[in-house]
Design an enzyme around this catalytic site. Structure first.
Site, PDB file in Angstrom:
ATOM      1  N   ALA A 113       1.006  -1.558   0.308  1.00  0.00           N
ATOM      2  CA  ALA A 113      -0.030   0.195   0.102  1.00  0.00           C
ATOM      3  C   ALA A 113       1.197   1.401  -0.086  1.00  0.00           C
ATOM      4  O   ALA A 113       2.004   0.969   0.077  1.00  0.00           O
ATOM      5  CB  ALA A 113      -0.765  -0.083   1.501  1.00  0.00           C
ATOM      6  N   GLY A 138       0.600  -4.689   0.959  1.00  0.00           N
ATOM      7  CA  GLY A 138      -0.807  -5.287  -0.025  1.00  0.00           C
ATOM      8  C   GLY A 138      -0.099  -5.714  -1.274  1.00  0.00           C
ATOM      9  O   GLY A 138      -0.587  -6.207  -2.056  1.00  0.00           O
ATOM     10  N   GLU A 190      -0.413  -8.955  -0.720  1.00  0.00           N
ATOM     11  CA  GLU A 190      -2.111  -9.149  -0.638  1.00  0.00           C
ATOM     12  C   GLU A 190      -2.850  -9.376  -1.935  1.00  0.00           C
ATOM     13  O   GLU A 190      -3.133 -10.010  -1.938  1.00  0.00           O
ATOM     14  CB  GLU A 190      -2.384  -8.844   0.037  1.00  0.00           C
ATOM     15  CG  GLU A 190      -1.818  -8.485   1.606  1.00  0.00           C
ATOM     16  CD  GLU A 190      -2.612  -7.452   2.533  1.00  0.00           C
ATOM     17  OE1 GLU A 190      -2.189  -6.448   2.312  1.00  0.00           O
ATOM     18  OE2 GLU A 190      -2.420  -8.185   4.038  1.00  0.00           O
ATOM     19  N   GLU A 247       4.767  -5.181   7.573  1.00  0.00           N
ATOM     20  CA  GLU A 247       3.871  -4.241   8.117  1.00  0.00           C
ATOM     21  C   GLU A 247       4.295  -3.427   9.138  1.00  0.00           C
ATOM     22  O   GLU A 247       4.321  -2.637  10.148  1.00  0.00           O
ATOM     23  CB  GLU A 247       1.847  -4.763   8.047  1.00  0.00           C
ATOM     24  CG  GLU A 247       1.409  -4.390   6.425  1.00  0.00           C
ATOM     25  CD  GLU A 247       2.093  -5.599   5.365  1.00  0.00           C
ATOM     26  OE1 GLU A 247       2.383  -6.244   5.876  1.00  0.00           O
ATOM     27  OE2 GLU A 247       1.168  -5.377   4.575  1.00  0.00           O
TER      28      GLU A 247
END
Ligand code: CAA
Length: 260
Positions: A66, A112, A115, A135
């Site tokens: 992200a 992300g 993911e 993270e």
């Protein structure tokens, strides 16, 4: 449709989606998530599209996570909304597509990015790829489904090792751990994905979608995978693809599926 952060084109029944922010290592900002959501939805709605392949542009990253710069000043509520909207719009959408999705992991797949790869149905990685959920090194946790999907793929112990150390693993370890299906030389990555897509394209799209739904059901709260399998198996008998597949077998010819 034209996009600012991704490339999307259909060729020979395959939708190629490329995250195209190479200077930011293809990090997923809000607009990119929105565009990816639209591209995946259009692939799902297009009967001509039989397989989707998603990758990152450049030779360094699939997706490095992200966009940290975008969420660095978020509040608790904004953080919750980021995860909830992202999961709904993109990661759950991809995981639940009836059209099979292959992640071509061409470099860093972090946070992300991993993911996103884990939401796809299959992952093929270049031997230069590095994967991790870093993270906790930022004081946050995976928010796009990583705590669940990593444990499903590699088991709880290895998932917690990857998450708590925030470390990266290489493509060969990822293969050994079951996180990726196949490892290739960087120059052979797309060919390997196209070869796999070619095998998928020979089969009934209707049956593939039903099989994905049955497999997914086993990982969802409140659903029974075996019951879903029985239901989907029975429904297959009412499809044109089933008639064509069984008839072609008996007539000793290749099936010509319509996806109906
Ligand atoms: N968000 C925003 N920008 C990012 C980014 C990210 N996730 N990852 C890399 N970039 C940017 C860098 O800031 C840098 O931009 P500038 O040149 O403008 O400074 C550019 O991409 C190149 O990156 P680096 O200079 O850091 O490249 P490197 O080769 O030295 O390192 C890397 C590569 C190890 C992947 C490093 O970039 C890195 O650690 N990135 C962050 C990885 C990460 O923590 N991802 C998890 C994000 S949180 C998340 O995903 C939450 C969630 O689950 C919802």
């Amino acid at each position: 449709m034209s996009y600012n952060n991704i490339l999307s084109e259909v060729e020979n029944g395959i939708q190629h989606i490329t995250v195209n922010r190479p200077k930011q290592l293809n990090a997923l900002n809000k607009e990119t998530i929105e565009e990816l959501s639209q591209a995946f939805q259009s692939a799902e709605d297009d009967k001509e599209v039989q397989v989707v392949i998603v990758t990152g542009s450049g030779d360094k990253a699939f997706v490095a996570g992200a966009d940290i710069k975008e969420f660095a000043s978020f509040s608790v509520e904004q953080g919750k909304a980021l995860a909830a909207e992202g999961q709904k719009k993109l990661f759950d959408l991809v995981a639940h597509m009836g059209t099979p999705v292959i992640a071509a992991v061409n470099g860093f797949a972090l946070g992300g990015g991993l993911e996103l790869a884990m939401s796809c149905h299959v992952r093929v990685a270049s031997d230069q790829a590095k994967m991790g959920l870093p993270e906790v090194s930022l004081g946050v946790i995976p928010g796009y489904g990583g705590t669940q999907r990593l444990a499903h793929l590699v088991g709880k112990g290895k998932a917690l090792e990857m998450i708590t150390t925030a470390g990266m693993i290489d493509a060969h370890d990822a293969h050994r751990w079951g996180l990726v299906n196949q490892v290739t030389a960087p120059g052979e990555l797309m060919d390997a994905c196209l070869k796999m897509a070619g095998k998928m394209k020979k089969n009934s799209p209707k049956a593939i979608a039903a099989a994905i739904a049955a497999v997914n059901a086993g990982y969802e709260t409140g659903k029974n995978g075996f019951d879903e399998e029985i239901k989907r198996f029975g429904e297959a008998f009412g499809t044109a693809d089933f008639k064509e597949g069984t008839t072609a077998f008996m007539e000793k010819r290749k099936a010509n599926f319509t996806g109906e």
